[in-house]
Scaffold this motif. Structure first.
Motif, PDB file in Angstrom:
ATOM      1  N   LEU A  95       1.286   7.054  -6.613  1.00 59.25           N
ATOM      2  CA  LEU A  95       0.165   7.919  -6.987  1.00 59.25           C
ATOM      3  C   LEU A  95       0.432   9.375  -6.623  1.00 59.25           C
ATOM      4  O   LEU A  95       0.126  10.286  -7.395  1.00 59.25           O
ATOM      5  CB  LEU A  95      -1.124   7.429  -6.327  1.00 59.25           C
ATOM      6  N   SER A  96       1.016   9.579  -5.450  1.00 57.00           N
ATOM      7  CA  SER A  96       1.328  10.939  -5.030  1.00 57.00           C
ATOM      8  C   SER A  96       2.318  11.597  -5.989  1.00 57.00           C
ATOM      9  O   SER A  96       2.168  12.767  -6.345  1.00 57.00           O
ATOM     10  CB  SER A  96       1.890  10.941  -3.607  1.00 57.00           C
ATOM     11  N   TYR A 155      -1.956  12.826  -5.627  1.00 54.67           N
ATOM     12  CA  TYR A 155      -2.948  12.386  -4.645  1.00 54.67           C
ATOM     13  C   TYR A 155      -2.590  10.995  -4.179  1.00 54.67           C
ATOM     14  O   TYR A 155      -2.341  10.129  -5.018  1.00 54.67           O
ATOM     15  CB  TYR A 155      -4.350  12.363  -5.236  1.00 54.67           C
ATOM     16  N   PRO A 156      -2.518  10.745  -2.933  1.00 54.34           N
ATOM     17  CA  PRO A 156      -2.731  11.696  -1.839  1.00 54.34           C
ATOM     18  C   PRO A 156      -1.549  12.665  -1.735  1.00 54.34           C
ATOM     19  O   PRO A 156      -0.452  12.364  -2.180  1.00 54.34           O
ATOM     20  CB  PRO A 156      -2.827  10.796  -0.604  1.00 54.34           C
ATOM     21  N   HIS A 168       4.050   7.101   4.847  1.00 54.06           N
ATOM     22  CA  HIS A 168       4.321   5.965   3.966  1.00 54.06           C
ATOM     23  C   HIS A 168       5.790   5.933   3.554  1.00 54.06           C
ATOM     24  O   HIS A 168       6.402   4.859   3.514  1.00 54.06           O
ATOM     25  CB  HIS A 168       3.412   6.008   2.741  1.00 54.06           C
ATOM     26  N   VAL A 214       2.191  11.878   1.945  1.00 52.21           N
ATOM     27  CA  VAL A 214       2.619  10.483   2.030  1.00 52.21           C
ATOM     28  C   VAL A 214       3.866  10.334   2.911  1.00 52.21           C
ATOM     29  O   VAL A 214       4.590   9.363   2.803  1.00 52.21           O
ATOM     30  CB  VAL A 214       2.870   9.870   0.631  1.00 52.21           C
ATOM     31  N   LEU A 249       0.685   4.223  -2.807  1.00 58.25           N
ATOM     32  CA  LEU A 249       0.341   5.609  -2.467  1.00 58.25           C
ATOM     33  C   LEU A 249       1.473   6.574  -2.792  1.00 58.25           C
ATOM     34  O   LEU A 249       1.224   7.690  -3.259  1.00 58.25           O
ATOM     35  CB  LEU A 249      -0.055   5.695  -0.991  1.00 58.25           C
ATOM     36  N   GLU A 250       2.715   6.149  -2.585  1.00 60.20           N
ATOM     37  CA  GLU A 250       3.853   6.993  -2.952  1.00 60.20           C
ATOM     38  C   GLU A 250       3.888   7.221  -4.466  1.00 60.20           C
ATOM     39  O   GLU A 250       4.112   8.338  -4.938  1.00 60.20           O
ATOM     40  CB  GLU A 250       5.147   6.338  -2.473  1.00 60.20           C
ATOM     41  N   ASN A 267       0.817  -1.218   0.000  1.00 61.78           N
ATOM     42  CA  ASN A 267       0.000   0.000   0.000  1.00 61.78           C
ATOM     43  C   ASN A 267       0.846   1.261   0.000  1.00 61.78           C
ATOM     44  O   ASN A 267       0.525   2.234  -0.697  1.00 61.78           O
ATOM     45  CB  ASN A 267      -0.950  -0.002   1.193  1.00 61.78           C
TER      46      ASN A 267
END
Length: 124
Positions: free
Chosen positions: A91-92, A97-98, A104, A101, A88-89, A84
């Protein structure tokens, strides 16, 4: 990787790409197929060490490990958190977004001993 081995997707995909692999997935034919897709700077690969294909699902949290019984494996919750955090890293970095991070990134640094970055040799 079987469905994409013969698709010549490296000619069709322009977007950023993230591979999150399990250690047991690194057989020679898969590594060869993945190498074709990692030919650009906006493509990234990470392998979560001591994991099997079942770590890419939540089944291991429900019924435990059932593949490669004799392999030393990491805690399934750690593997899921690493998975995860990598997503998320990514996508950021690519869609902003987000936006926060930091937690993370810190977790990935703490777990760097369980992550192999880049395309690696086949293990199997």
């Amino acid at each position: 990787m079987f469905p994409i081995k013969n698709e010549n997707l490296e000619e069709k995909i322009e977007q950023s790409l993230l591979f999150i692999n399990t250690q047991t997935f690194h057989i020679a034919s898969n590594v060869k197929a993945m190498a074709k897709l990692l030919d650009r700077d906006n493509r990234k690969m990470n392998t979560i060490l001591h994991t099997t294909h079942e770590n890419q699902t939540d089944s291991v949290l429900l019924i435990g490990y059932w593949l490669n019984w004799f392999m030393r494996k990491i805690d399934p919750q750690v593997a899921l958190k690493i998975n995860n955090a990598l997503i998320l890293e990514f996508l950021s970095a690519h869609i902003s977004y987000p936006s926060d991070v930091d937690w993370h990134r810190k977790y990935l640094v703490q777990q760097k001993h369980n992550i192999e970055c880049g395309l690696t040799r086949p293990w199997a």
